[in-house]
Design an enzyme around this catalytic site. Structure first.
Site, PDB file in Angstrom:
ATOM      1  N   GLU A 363       3.654   4.937  -3.977  1.00 44.80           N
ATOM      2  CA  GLU A 363       2.265   5.411  -4.131  1.00 44.80           C
ATOM      3  C   GLU A 363       1.272   4.258  -4.011  1.00 44.80           C
ATOM      4  OE1 GLU A 363       1.221   8.912  -6.331  1.00 44.80           O
ATOM      5  OE2 GLU A 363       3.156   8.835  -7.330  1.00 44.80           O
TER       6      GLU A 363
HETATM    7  C1  FAD Z   1      12.076   5.508  -3.578  1.00 41.36           C
HETATM    8  C2  FAD Z   1      10.863   5.599  -2.696  1.00 41.36           C
HETATM    9  C3  FAD Z   1      10.169   6.804  -2.614  1.00 41.36           C
HETATM   10  C4  FAD Z   1       9.063   6.907  -1.758  1.00 41.36           C
HETATM   11  N1  FAD Z   1       8.426   8.120  -1.618  1.00 41.36           N
HETATM   12  C5  FAD Z   1       7.486   8.276  -0.642  1.00 41.36           C
HETATM   13  C6  FAD Z   1       6.961   9.582  -0.316  1.00 41.36           C
HETATM   14  O1  FAD Z   1       7.305  10.591  -0.939  1.00 41.36           O
HETATM   15  N2  FAD Z   1       6.075   9.671   0.698  1.00 41.36           N
HETATM   16  C7  FAD Z   1       5.661   8.586   1.412  1.00 41.36           C
HETATM   17  O2  FAD Z   1       4.868   8.764   2.329  1.00 41.36           O
HETATM   18  N3  FAD Z   1       6.132   7.337   1.120  1.00 41.36           N
HETATM   19  C8  FAD Z   1       7.032   7.154   0.126  1.00 41.36           C
HETATM   20  N4  FAD Z   1       7.551   5.913  -0.153  1.00 41.36           N
HETATM   21  C9  FAD Z   1       7.065   4.757   0.591  1.00 41.36           C
HETATM   22  C10 FAD Z   1       6.248   3.784  -0.251  1.00 41.36           C
HETATM   23  O3  FAD Z   1       5.015   4.362  -0.563  1.00 41.36           O
HETATM   24  C11 FAD Z   1       6.135   2.468   0.545  1.00 41.36           C
HETATM   25  O4  FAD Z   1       7.421   1.874   0.524  1.00 41.36           O
HETATM   26  C12 FAD Z   1       5.103   1.545  -0.050  1.00 41.36           C
HETATM   27  O5  FAD Z   1       3.811   2.052   0.149  1.00 41.36           O
HETATM   28  C13 FAD Z   1       5.171   0.126   0.539  1.00 41.36           C
HETATM   29  O6  FAD Z   1       5.280   0.135   1.919  1.00 41.36           O
HETATM   30  P1  FAD Z   1       6.395  -0.768   2.638  1.00 41.36           P
HETATM   31  O7  FAD Z   1       7.683  -0.445   1.977  1.00 41.36           O
HETATM   32  O8  FAD Z   1       6.294  -0.562   4.099  1.00 41.36           O
HETATM   33  O9  FAD Z   1       6.018  -2.253   2.253  1.00 41.36           O
HETATM   34  P2  FAD Z   1       5.019  -3.207   3.069  1.00 41.36           P
HETATM   35  O10 FAD Z   1       3.745  -2.503   3.338  1.00 41.36           O
HETATM   36  O11 FAD Z   1       5.756  -3.777   4.219  1.00 41.36           O
HETATM   37  O12 FAD Z   1       4.761  -4.343   1.994  1.00 41.36           O
HETATM   38  C14 FAD Z   1       5.694  -5.412   1.749  1.00 41.36           C
HETATM   39  C15 FAD Z   1       5.113  -6.328   0.673  1.00 41.36           C
HETATM   40  O13 FAD Z   1       3.886  -6.903   1.133  1.00 41.36           O
HETATM   41  C16 FAD Z   1       2.836  -6.614   0.225  1.00 41.36           C
HETATM   42  N5  FAD Z   1       1.599  -6.441   0.998  1.00 41.36           N
HETATM   43  C17 FAD Z   1       1.417  -5.697   2.118  1.00 41.36           C
HETATM   44  N6  FAD Z   1       0.158  -5.776   2.543  1.00 41.36           N
HETATM   45  C18 FAD Z   1      -0.498  -6.594   1.676  1.00 41.36           C
HETATM   46  C19 FAD Z   1      -1.834  -7.078   1.556  1.00 41.36           C
HETATM   47  N7  FAD Z   1      -2.779  -6.729   2.424  1.00 41.36           N
HETATM   48  N8  FAD Z   1      -2.131  -7.912   0.544  1.00 41.36           N
HETATM   49  C20 FAD Z   1      -1.183  -8.279  -0.366  1.00 41.36           C
HETATM   50  N9  FAD Z   1       0.103  -7.845  -0.303  1.00 41.36           N
HETATM   51  C21 FAD Z   1       0.438  -7.018   0.693  1.00 41.36           C
HETATM   52  C22 FAD Z   1       3.261  -5.340  -0.501  1.00 41.36           C
HETATM   53  O14 FAD Z   1       2.623  -5.213  -1.755  1.00 41.36           O
HETATM   54  C23 FAD Z   1       4.763  -5.564  -0.620  1.00 41.36           C
HETATM   55  O15 FAD Z   1       4.999  -6.402  -1.722  1.00 41.36           O
HETATM   56  C24 FAD Z   1       8.621   5.769  -1.032  1.00 41.36           C
HETATM   57  C25 FAD Z   1       9.323   4.547  -1.141  1.00 41.36           C
HETATM   58  C26 FAD Z   1      10.442   4.469  -1.942  1.00 41.36           C
HETATM   59  C27 FAD Z   1      11.198   3.163  -1.984  1.00 41.36           C
END
Ligand code: FAD
Length: 379
Positions: A363
């Site tokens: 989220e």
């Molecule tokens: C168990 C689980 C359930 C989920 N359920 C859903 C769901 O129901 N629907 C849905 O749509 N998604 C869902 N997600 C997805 C989840 O919302 C994303 O994994 C999350 O938003 C982070 O995206 P990412 O994994 O691509 O990380 P990335 O965006 O690649 O981020 C990697 C790291 O970089 C940091 N970062 C990225 N950009 C910046 C910035 N500009 N400044 C500082 N730090 C930054 C992040 O905080 C993180 O620490 C789920 C994920 C999991 C693991």
């Protein structure tokens, strides 16, 4: 501790949820955690008991429970297992875009399927679009009275068990966020399939899966809101949900504190129970202080929604961040208090620590929340 702000009806709801969770859910938690499995049989009973339709407004046949009531109920389930309740309540998460921008007919259609026990899921994230949701690659192409959806969503909570998906797809990648549109896609449409099931570190009773859309044809009436409004709808949906959805952290942290206190009272070192050491008492006191403060913030968030009908972006982000950071700290300290036994799968606290971690990630990660809060402050 007594919670004096709850009405008699709310105390009855809490007792009902607690009793159900203890009787029906608790016996399957350890095995489902090992297997990484959503307990569908428990979900069926959960539906029959009326829990899954409590959020549905009365005019569609549901209970029309308030945000506060839902938080109280879900907190009790999360105390037993947060993964189950996160997955079991995705119909509410999935309907949020429809509540924001859908027509009366669309909402009624969705709610009718929820009343029959169906689940929904919110499909925003993709392999290349997590925090940067505007980088969505799933496409939507207009074809007469239809749209054709093509792409892959990942990490979708209840993705493998849902019957309806709210999907964000781009009509024009060159427009970035302004090219994204929201659609309702039913599971039974040709071309919809479930990809890999995520083998997760924690929250293992929740189902998390890829959902694949292979040239899926849907009628234009399944579009939610106007073309190009999808990104705004997604952000507003998350604004609405992320504060109150922190109930999972509250349940996990309360469980961790109970386990830590019980263990510290019976574990003897140097001739006395470890709870008699001031160093440990202060750790426990800090855990209780943090958890109590988090509960107040979360209940405030829910009460604000019930009293004003409004969702505050900043308060939602503050709540999500504070409550999930609290949960991670409290569960880590609970493991510490149990020493080597805290690290063993024979005791429940290692699972609570694993379950806690995801709440700092999904989220919108807590880094992104701090960006949102800072952004609001610097306007
Ligand atoms: C168990 C689980 C359930 C989920 N359920 C859903 C769901 O129901 N629907 C849905 O749509 N998604 C869902 N997600 C997805 C989840 O919302 C994303 O994994 C999350 O938003 C982070 O995206 P990412 O994994 O691509 O990380 P990335 O965006 O690649 O981020 C990697 C790291 O970089 C940091 N970062 C990225 N950009 C910046 C910035 N500009 N400044 C500082 N730090 C930054 C992040 O905080 C993180 O620490 C789920 C994920 C999991 C693991």
């Amino acid at each position: 501790m007594q919670d004096f702000i709850l009405t008699d009806e709310q105390q009855d709801l809490v007792a009902f949820a607690k009793d159900f969770a203890e009787k029906e859910l608790k016996p399957v938690v350890a095995e489902c955690d090992r297997k990484g499995e959503f307990p569908m049989e428990v979900y069926k009973k959960f539906y029959e008991a009326g829990f899954s339709t409590m959020f549905v407004p009365e005019k569609y046949g549901g209970t029309g429970a308030s945000s506060m009531d839902l938080v109280l109920i879900n907190e009790q389930f999360a105390k037993v297992d947060a993964g189950f309740i996160v997955s079991a309540t995705t119909a509410e998460f999935g309907v949020t875009p429809l509540r924001i921008a859908g027509t009366e007919e669309q909402v009624a259609y969705y709610m009718d399927r929820v009343m029959q026990g169906q689940l929904g899921a919110f499909c925003l994230t993709e392999p290349g679009a997590g925090s940067d949701a505007a980088a969505t690659r799933t496409t939507a192409v207009r074809d007469g009275d239809d749209y054709i959806i093509d792409g892959r969503k990942c990490f979708i909570t209840s993705g493998g068990i849902a019957d309806m998906y709210t999907v964000f797809a781009t009509l024009d990648r060159s427009k970035g966020a302004k090219g994204i549109t929201c659609f309702l896609v039913e599971r039974e449409r040709e071309g919809v399939s479930v990809g890999k099931d995520e083998d997760k570190m924690g929250l293992r009773l929740s189902n998390t899966a890829d959902v694949v859309f292979d040239n899926v044809r849907i009628p234009a009436k399944n579009r939610i809101g106007a073309e190009g409004e999808g990104f705004k709808i997604a952000m507003k949906s998350l604004d609405r949900s992320r504060g109150v959805n922190s109930y999972g952290c509250l349940g996990i942290a309360e469980h961790a504190i109970e386990e830590a206190v019980a263990y510290a009272k019976q574990r003897v070192t140097f001739g006395h129970p470890i709870i008699k050491n001031q160093g440990l008492q202060w750790m426990l006191a800090d855990m209780q202080i943090q958890c109590t403060a988090a509960r107040s913030l979360l209940y405030r968030c829910a009460e604000m929604i019930d009293k004003t009908g409004k969702y505050d972006t900043e308060l939602g982000s503050i709540t999500k961040t504070f409550v999930s950071d609290m949960c991670m700290k409290v569960t880590t300290d609970a493991v510490q208090i149990l020493g080597g036994y805290g690290y063993s799968r024979e005791y429940p606290v290692e699972k609570l620590m694993r379950d806690a971690k995801i709440f700092q990630i999904f989220e919108g990660t807590n880094q992104i929340q701090r960006m949102v809060i800072g952004g609001q402050m610097s306007r």
